[in-house]
Write a protein that holds these residues in place. Sequence first.
Motif, mmCIF file in Angstrom:
data_model
loop_
_atom_site.group_PDB
_atom_site.id
_atom_site.type_symbol
_atom_site.label_atom_id
_atom_site.label_comp_id
_atom_site.label_asym_id
_atom_site.label_seq_id
_atom_site.Cartn_x
_atom_site.Cartn_y
_atom_site.Cartn_z
ATOM 1 N N ASN A 160 0.819 -1.213 0.000
ATOM 2 C CA ASN A 160 0.000 0.000 0.000
ATOM 3 C C ASN A 160 0.855 1.266 0.000
ATOM 4 O O ASN A 160 1.795 1.382 0.790
ATOM 5 C CB ASN A 160 -0.926 0.008 1.213
ATOM 6 C CG ASN A 160 -1.983 -1.071 1.123
ATOM 7 O OD1 ASN A 160 -2.315 -1.530 0.038
ATOM 8 N ND2 ASN A 160 -2.525 -1.471 2.252
ATOM 9 N N ASP A 180 -2.994 3.741 -3.523
ATOM 10 C CA ASP A 180 -2.951 2.614 -4.450
ATOM 11 C C ASP A 180 -2.128 1.479 -3.860
ATOM 12 O O ASP A 180 -1.403 1.657 -2.883
ATOM 13 C CB ASP A 180 -2.328 3.044 -5.778
ATOM 14 C CG ASP A 180 -2.997 2.383 -6.972
ATOM 15 O OD1 ASP A 180 -3.418 1.218 -6.838
ATOM 16 O OD2 ASP A 180 -3.098 3.031 -8.024
ATOM 17 N N GLN A 181 -2.287 0.312 -4.469
ATOM 18 C CA GLN A 181 -1.383 -0.799 -4.194
ATOM 19 C C GLN A 181 -0.257 -0.706 -5.199
ATOM 20 O O GLN A 181 -0.491 -0.723 -6.407
ATOM 21 C CB GLN A 181 -2.109 -2.138 -4.321
ATOM 22 C CG GLN A 181 -3.016 -2.439 -3.147
ATOM 23 C CD GLN A 181 -3.362 -3.910 -3.081
ATOM 24 O OE1 GLN A 181 -3.223 -4.646 -4.051
ATOM 25 N NE2 GLN A 181 -3.812 -4.361 -1.930
ATOM 26 N N PRO A 233 1.884 4.555 -7.992
ATOM 27 C CA PRO A 233 1.432 5.016 -9.308
ATOM 28 C C PRO A 233 2.605 5.524 -10.146
ATOM 29 O O PRO A 233 3.502 6.200 -9.644
ATOM 30 C CB PRO A 233 0.461 6.155 -8.978
ATOM 31 C CG PRO A 233 0.047 5.906 -7.568
ATOM 32 C CD PRO A 233 1.215 5.270 -6.894
ATOM 33 N N ARG A 269 -4.933 11.255 -11.673
ATOM 34 C CA ARG A 269 -6.124 10.398 -11.742
ATOM 35 C C ARG A 269 -6.016 9.325 -12.820
ATOM 36 O O ARG A 269 -6.603 8.258 -12.709
ATOM 37 C CB ARG A 269 -7.366 11.248 -12.015
ATOM 38 C CG ARG A 269 -7.789 12.107 -10.837
ATOM 39 C CD ARG A 269 -9.188 12.651 -11.056
ATOM 40 N NE ARG A 269 -9.569 13.563 -9.982
ATOM 41 C CZ ARG A 269 -9.929 13.188 -8.777
ATOM 42 N NH1 ARG A 269 -9.951 11.900 -8.480
ATOM 43 N NH2 ARG A 269 -10.248 14.075 -7.853
ATOM 44 N N CYS A 271 -3.632 7.447 -13.509
ATOM 45 C CA CYS A 271 -2.818 6.281 -13.163
ATOM 46 C C CYS A 271 -2.978 5.844 -11.710
ATOM 47 O O CYS A 271 -2.200 5.014 -11.237
ATOM 48 C CB CYS A 271 -1.349 6.549 -13.475
ATOM 49 S SG CYS A 271 -0.671 7.935 -12.566
ATOM 50 N N SER A 272 -3.977 6.381 -11.012
ATOM 51 C CA SER A 272 -4.141 6.059 -9.599
ATOM 52 C C SER A 272 -5.524 5.505 -9.317
ATOM 53 O O SER A 272 -6.511 5.911 -9.942
ATOM 54 C CB SER A 272 -3.914 7.309 -8.730
ATOM 55 O OG SER A 272 -2.636 7.848 -8.961
ATOM 56 N N LYS A 273 -5.597 4.612 -8.375
ATOM 57 C CA LYS A 273 -6.858 3.975 -8.007
ATOM 58 C C LYS A 273 -7.816 4.959 -7.350
ATOM 59 O O LYS A 273 -8.981 5.043 -7.704
ATOM 60 C CB LYS A 273 -6.564 2.805 -7.054
ATOM 61 C CG LYS A 273 -7.780 2.035 -6.604
ATOM 62 C CD LYS A 273 -7.358 0.910 -5.668
ATOM 63 C CE LYS A 273 -8.571 0.160 -5.130
ATOM 64 N NZ LYS A 273 -8.177 -0.893 -4.173
ATOM 65 N N VAL A 274 -7.335 5.703 -6.363
ATOM 66 C CA VAL A 274 -8.134 6.699 -5.647
ATOM 67 C C VAL A 274 -7.309 7.970 -5.523
ATOM 68 O O VAL A 274 -6.146 7.918 -5.153
ATOM 69 C CB VAL A 274 -8.529 6.207 -4.236
ATOM 70 C CG1 VAL A 274 -9.295 7.292 -3.485
ATOM 71 C CG2 VAL A 274 -9.352 4.935 -4.314
ATOM 72 N N ASN A 299 -16.141 5.960 -11.834
ATOM 73 C CA ASN A 299 -15.817 4.784 -11.037
ATOM 74 C C ASN A 299 -16.996 4.346 -10.174
ATOM 75 O O ASN A 299 -16.845 4.047 -9.001
ATOM 76 C CB ASN A 299 -14.610 5.085 -10.138
ATOM 77 C CG ASN A 299 -13.375 5.446 -10.931
ATOM 78 O OD1 ASN A 299 -12.646 4.580 -11.371
ATOM 79 N ND2 ASN A 299 -13.160 6.731 -11.125
ATOM 80 N N ASN A 332 -16.620 0.679 -8.470
ATOM 81 C CA ASN A 332 -15.580 0.313 -7.498
ATOM 82 C C ASN A 332 -15.279 1.404 -6.482
ATOM 83 O O ASN A 332 -14.262 1.384 -5.821
ATOM 84 C CB ASN A 332 -14.277 -0.081 -8.224
ATOM 85 C CG ASN A 332 -13.753 1.048 -9.073
ATOM 86 O OD1 ASN A 332 -14.334 2.121 -9.110
ATOM 87 N ND2 ASN A 332 -12.666 0.790 -9.766
ATOM 88 N N LYS A 333 -16.158 2.399 -6.356
ATOM 89 C CA LYS A 333 -15.991 3.422 -5.338
ATOM 90 C C LYS A 333 -17.244 3.479 -4.480
ATOM 91 O O LYS A 333 -18.345 3.628 -5.005
ATOM 92 C CB LYS A 333 -15.743 4.803 -5.974
ATOM 93 C CG LYS A 333 -14.484 4.865 -6.814
ATOM 94 C CD LYS A 333 -13.281 4.805 -5.931
ATOM 95 C CE LYS A 333 -12.018 5.015 -6.721
ATOM 96 N NZ LYS A 333 -11.780 4.056 -7.733
#
Length: 363
Positions: free
Chosen positions: A41, A242-243, A246, A276, A278-281, A297, A300-301
Amino acid sequence: MMIEKKFVEYDEKVIGEIREELYKIIPKEYFQERFGKRTPNYIKLLLIRETTGYLIIRSTEPDEVISTEIGDKEVVVIPSRKLKAREKLTGLLLCRKFGVVHPDLEYNFIKQAIQLANPNSLVFGDSVTEEREAIGLPARVLYEWSYSLRPKNEIIEELTHNALSEEGTMWDKERGSYRESLYDVQYVKPGVYFPQFIVFPDITPEGFLHVLISIMKTTRYGAQTNVMDANMRNYVVAIALDQFEPAISSYMLSREWNKDKVTLENAREYAIKKLRECSKVVISSEEKTNEKLKDNNKENKNKAELKRNLQDLLNLINDLLNDESKLREVYKKLLNDSIAYLIECKIIKEGDIADYLKDLDIK
């Protein structure tokens, strides 16, 4: 569940309340409960740094700024160490304020391994300089290089300086002529914007707050800070979660910038947009971008994520800065975690802690 030993007394209720507020903004899984093994993480912090005075950024050349070519333009570069060093020094001053660092410890000068047991060394990374076996702590915060959005020729001003005599003039009374000790120095002008990323690969909530406060309270950077104005203001504009990290950098932002005019607002919008991609949140203070996140999203949000706002984090930090009693507990918790981690790593011994704590001036 193993009960952890407490080396420093701190108010667990206060720490719990601060963590609860922080977890409303950044989910708990992106932090460590205490310093230990790392996970995938990542928290990636996006800053926009604005010069508010003249700035000298130089390396091998004594009179020229550091620059590099990106595509068809030459831009000014600020190496990460020139930003981190100033903010690490601010962090040390904060630790001294609350008495959680050994009084003999000086910046970049640590005599004994036990002196590493302080929040600043653990978070920013440090090493012993005098003992035969060098002991080093890896940084829990990773700084990246920063590149200007505008070309070098637009943001640099070259000024001529002279070396005055004791009388304060250029006249050399022994030679009966004017001194010729003139030299030019390149400065970055005020009003220039530098985006930069700072990465946290698993850190405790208190360590994260320590870095943010150090960034927000640092205003002087570059060379000759003893004769320069407070020459930089730092804006925290977004946080990516993100995991794994990014794949975005200040270099990429500078390379793809295509606007003629740079303002804080369009630099902020551009950098957040790229983040945004390239990043999950991504957490920001802009309602418009939050709505875009919601539209793109939906699957998944969840609603809790969408309500997160960066301004809440800035408010939390300001509240702590205005309430020293709470901030003091944060630093005592950090000191306790620092001691526990160094004991776990067998860098120091538990039997030495009592004497070490007596040397500190914990407020």
